[in-house]
Design a protein around this motif. Structure first.
Motif, mmCIF file in Angstrom:
data_model
loop_
_atom_site.group_PDB
_atom_site.id
_atom_site.type_symbol
_atom_site.label_atom_id
_atom_site.label_comp_id
_atom_site.label_asym_id
_atom_site.label_seq_id
_atom_site.Cartn_x
_atom_site.Cartn_y
_atom_site.Cartn_z
ATOM 1 N N TRP A 113 0.837 -1.204 0.000
ATOM 2 C CA TRP A 113 0.000 0.000 0.000
ATOM 3 C C TRP A 113 0.871 1.254 0.000
ATOM 4 O O TRP A 113 0.494 2.279 -0.573
ATOM 5 C CB TRP A 113 -0.942 0.012 1.201
ATOM 6 C CG TRP A 113 -1.922 -1.110 1.224
ATOM 7 C CD1 TRP A 113 -2.062 -2.087 2.177
ATOM 8 C CD2 TRP A 113 -2.918 -1.410 0.227
ATOM 9 N NE1 TRP A 113 -3.068 -2.956 1.848
ATOM 10 C CE2 TRP A 113 -3.615 -2.570 0.651
ATOM 11 C CE3 TRP A 113 -3.280 -0.806 -0.982
ATOM 12 C CZ2 TRP A 113 -4.646 -3.129 -0.089
ATOM 13 C CZ3 TRP A 113 -4.317 -1.369 -1.727
ATOM 14 C CH2 TRP A 113 -4.987 -2.512 -1.276
ATOM 15 N N PHE A 114 2.026 1.177 0.662
ATOM 16 C CA PHE A 114 2.943 2.323 0.667
ATOM 17 C C PHE A 114 3.327 2.706 -0.766
ATOM 18 O O PHE A 114 3.354 3.880 -1.127
ATOM 19 C CB PHE A 114 4.214 1.995 1.460
ATOM 20 C CG PHE A 114 4.129 2.337 2.919
ATOM 21 C CD1 PHE A 114 4.563 3.564 3.385
ATOM 22 C CD2 PHE A 114 3.618 1.424 3.828
ATOM 23 C CE1 PHE A 114 4.492 3.884 4.725
ATOM 24 C CE2 PHE A 114 3.535 1.731 5.180
ATOM 25 C CZ PHE A 114 3.971 2.963 5.631
ATOM 26 N N VAL A 115 3.637 1.703 -1.585
ATOM 27 C CA VAL A 115 4.038 1.960 -2.970
ATOM 28 C C VAL A 115 2.866 2.514 -3.782
ATOM 29 O O VAL A 115 3.001 3.484 -4.525
ATOM 30 C CB VAL A 115 4.577 0.676 -3.635
ATOM 31 C CG1 VAL A 115 4.803 0.893 -5.127
ATOM 32 C CG2 VAL A 115 5.881 0.254 -2.973
ATOM 33 N N LEU A 116 1.685 1.914 -3.612
ATOM 34 C CA LEU A 116 0.523 2.325 -4.410
ATOM 35 C C LEU A 116 0.000 3.708 -4.025
ATOM 36 O O LEU A 116 -0.515 4.440 -4.877
ATOM 37 C CB LEU A 116 -0.591 1.284 -4.247
ATOM 38 C CG LEU A 116 -0.302 -0.104 -4.834
ATOM 39 C CD1 LEU A 116 -1.436 -1.073 -4.498
ATOM 40 C CD2 LEU A 116 -0.108 -0.023 -6.348
ATOM 41 N N LEU A 117 0.126 4.084 -2.745
ATOM 42 C CA LEU A 117 -0.427 5.357 -2.283
ATOM 43 C C LEU A 117 0.577 6.509 -2.296
ATOM 44 O O LEU A 117 0.184 7.667 -2.166
ATOM 45 C CB LEU A 117 -0.983 5.192 -0.855
ATOM 46 C CG LEU A 117 -2.151 4.219 -0.683
ATOM 47 C CD1 LEU A 117 -2.535 4.096 0.789
ATOM 48 C CD2 LEU A 117 -3.359 4.665 -1.504
ATOM 49 N N TRP A 122 5.750 7.628 -7.287
ATOM 50 C CA TRP A 122 5.320 6.554 -8.192
ATOM 51 C C TRP A 122 6.390 6.256 -9.237
ATOM 52 O O TRP A 122 6.722 5.097 -9.473
ATOM 53 C CB TRP A 122 4.023 6.966 -8.884
ATOM 54 C CG TRP A 122 2.794 6.586 -8.114
ATOM 55 C CD1 TRP A 122 2.744 5.897 -6.935
ATOM 56 C CD2 TRP A 122 1.438 6.895 -8.464
ATOM 57 N NE1 TRP A 122 1.438 5.754 -6.523
ATOM 58 C CE2 TRP A 122 0.628 6.352 -7.443
ATOM 59 C CE3 TRP A 122 0.851 7.571 -9.534
ATOM 60 C CZ2 TRP A 122 -0.762 6.463 -7.467
ATOM 61 C CZ3 TRP A 122 -0.524 7.690 -9.553
ATOM 62 C CH2 TRP A 122 -1.322 7.145 -8.538
ATOM 63 N N LYS A 123 6.896 7.306 -9.876
ATOM 64 C CA LYS A 123 7.871 7.103 -10.949
ATOM 65 C C LYS A 123 9.111 6.386 -10.431
ATOM 66 O O LYS A 123 9.604 5.428 -11.033
ATOM 67 C CB LYS A 123 8.263 8.447 -11.565
ATOM 68 C CG LYS A 123 9.184 8.322 -12.769
ATOM 69 C CD LYS A 123 9.459 9.689 -13.393
ATOM 70 C CE LYS A 123 10.384 9.542 -14.609
ATOM 71 N NZ LYS A 123 10.667 10.863 -15.227
ATOM 72 N N GLU A 124 9.600 6.830 -9.276
ATOM 73 C CA GLU A 124 10.810 6.235 -8.702
ATOM 74 C C GLU A 124 10.570 4.801 -8.238
ATOM 75 O O GLU A 124 11.356 3.895 -8.530
ATOM 76 C CB GLU A 124 11.283 7.081 -7.521
ATOM 77 C CG GLU A 124 12.506 6.518 -6.814
ATOM 78 C CD GLU A 124 12.890 7.340 -5.602
ATOM 79 O OE1 GLU A 124 13.630 6.818 -4.748
ATOM 80 O OE2 GLU A 124 12.449 8.506 -5.494
ATOM 81 N N ASN A 125 9.462 4.582 -7.514
ATOM 82 C CA ASN A 125 9.206 3.257 -6.933
ATOM 83 C C ASN A 125 8.788 2.218 -7.972
ATOM 84 O O ASN A 125 9.262 1.076 -7.958
ATOM 85 C CB ASN A 125 8.130 3.349 -5.849
ATOM 86 C CG ASN A 125 8.630 4.057 -4.608
ATOM 87 O OD1 ASN A 125 9.820 4.040 -4.301
ATOM 88 N ND2 ASN A 125 7.725 4.700 -3.881
#
Length: 318
Positions: A113-117, A122-125
């Motif tokens: 959820w950390f990545v999605l939110l 977003w671009k980096e992860n």
């Protein structure tokens, strides 16, 4: 641990903070269940967080911190409600019905959820292959770690009630990730101690109406609380809330959120290890494999950061 986000934090402080969050929070699942044998869930949340918040406020005042700064209080209140009232409150409530292993599995979805939110990253992860693979592998490792318990837990689930509880845990994990990211981007230059103080007070106050509406005070008697429950709640106040949560809030200010979120994978590992050493529990080969996979996933998630640090060091030495 009060440092500004613009400054480079001490490596030793970062390591100590991660060790605190990894180890202390890994033990809280056990102590929450111990505390619930004497405290109803909403009263537990009220007592734990208001007590911890008041102790921290006293400490902030003694240190001369600017505690009553409206600019910093508002985001701290929002974060406290999302993290501690919704996120942690769900864990407290569902552990009345679900096995702690099942709860640990579902809470370990938080890094995803950390990545999605985390929209600003977003671009980096999402373009970081090692991070994405690490997150997926880590979740798989947690499932493998508790696979034997999961099978037995599913066979004993009360279908409607427990499925509802499992859904709440997922929502709680989303709220925790959202609250953590809100804290990271809205904490400003305020100290982690002051932020944690207001977050815990907000959560404690939010728990109180629930204890009244659910009728928890009707049959509650302080004199009937067993010693083990008192010890558990004192541990949760001092180590789980004051020490552990303050370290977590500080880490969010100085480290990438995806890196900080690895606590959700390491906590179950710590819980299992503590059970082996202090509760005479056995560990199977399958669990050992799960532990190895989880630790490997944490390395994958941090691989890009390690490479950056290595390149930076080489550039400095050149």
């Amino acid at each position: 641990m009060e440092t500004q986000q613009s400054k480079s934090p001490s490596t030793l402080l970062v390591v100590l903070a991660f060790a605190t969050v990894y180890i202390v929070w890994g033990s809280t699942y056990f102590f929450i269940q111990k505390a619930l044998t004497g405290f109803p869930p909403f009263i537990l949340g009220t007592f734990r967080f208001i007590t911890a918040g008041l102790l921290m406020m006293a400490w902030c005042i003694i240190k001369g911190e600017k505690v009553f700064h409206v600019k910093y209080i508002k985001p701290a209140l929002v974060t406290g409600l999302l993290l501690l009232f919704v996120g942690n409150g769900v864990v407290i409530w569902v552990e009345q019905f679900l096995p702690s292993a099942m709860v640990a599995i579902m809470v370990s979805s938080s890094p995803l959820w950390f990545v999605l939110l985390d929209k600003p990253r977003w671009k980096e992860n999402l373009q970081n292959t090692s991070t994405i693979i690490g997150l997926v592998v880590g979740f798989a490792g947690v499932v493998l770690l508790f696979s034997e318990r999961i099978m037995s837990s599913f066979s004993s689930l009360n279908s409607s009630r427990d499925l509802f509880a499992m859904g709440l845990v997922l929502l709680g994990s989303m709220a925790w990730a959202g609250g953590s990211l809100y804290s990271k981007y809205n904490a400003g230059q305020n100290s982690a101690t002051v932020n944690s103080t207001w977050q815990m007070l907000a959560a404690g106050v939010a728990f109180f109406p629930g204890s009244i509406l659910s009728g928890e005070f009707d049959n509650f008697s302080i004199g009937q609380i067993p010693g083990d429950s008192w010890f558990a709640i004192i541990y949760l106040i001092i180590f789980g809330s004051i020490v552990g949560f303050s370290a977590y809030v500080w880490l969010l200010k100085v480290q990438p959120a995806t890196k900080v979120s690895t606590y959700a994978y390491v906590n179950p590992v710590v819980a299992v290890i503590l059970g082996v050493f202090f509760a005479s529990e056995s560990i199977s080969k399958l669990q050992i494999l799960g532990l190895i996979i989880i630790l490997g996933s944490v390395l994958l998630i941090n691989l890009r950061q390690y490479r950056k640090s290595h390149k930076s060091l080489r550039a400095t030495q050149a």
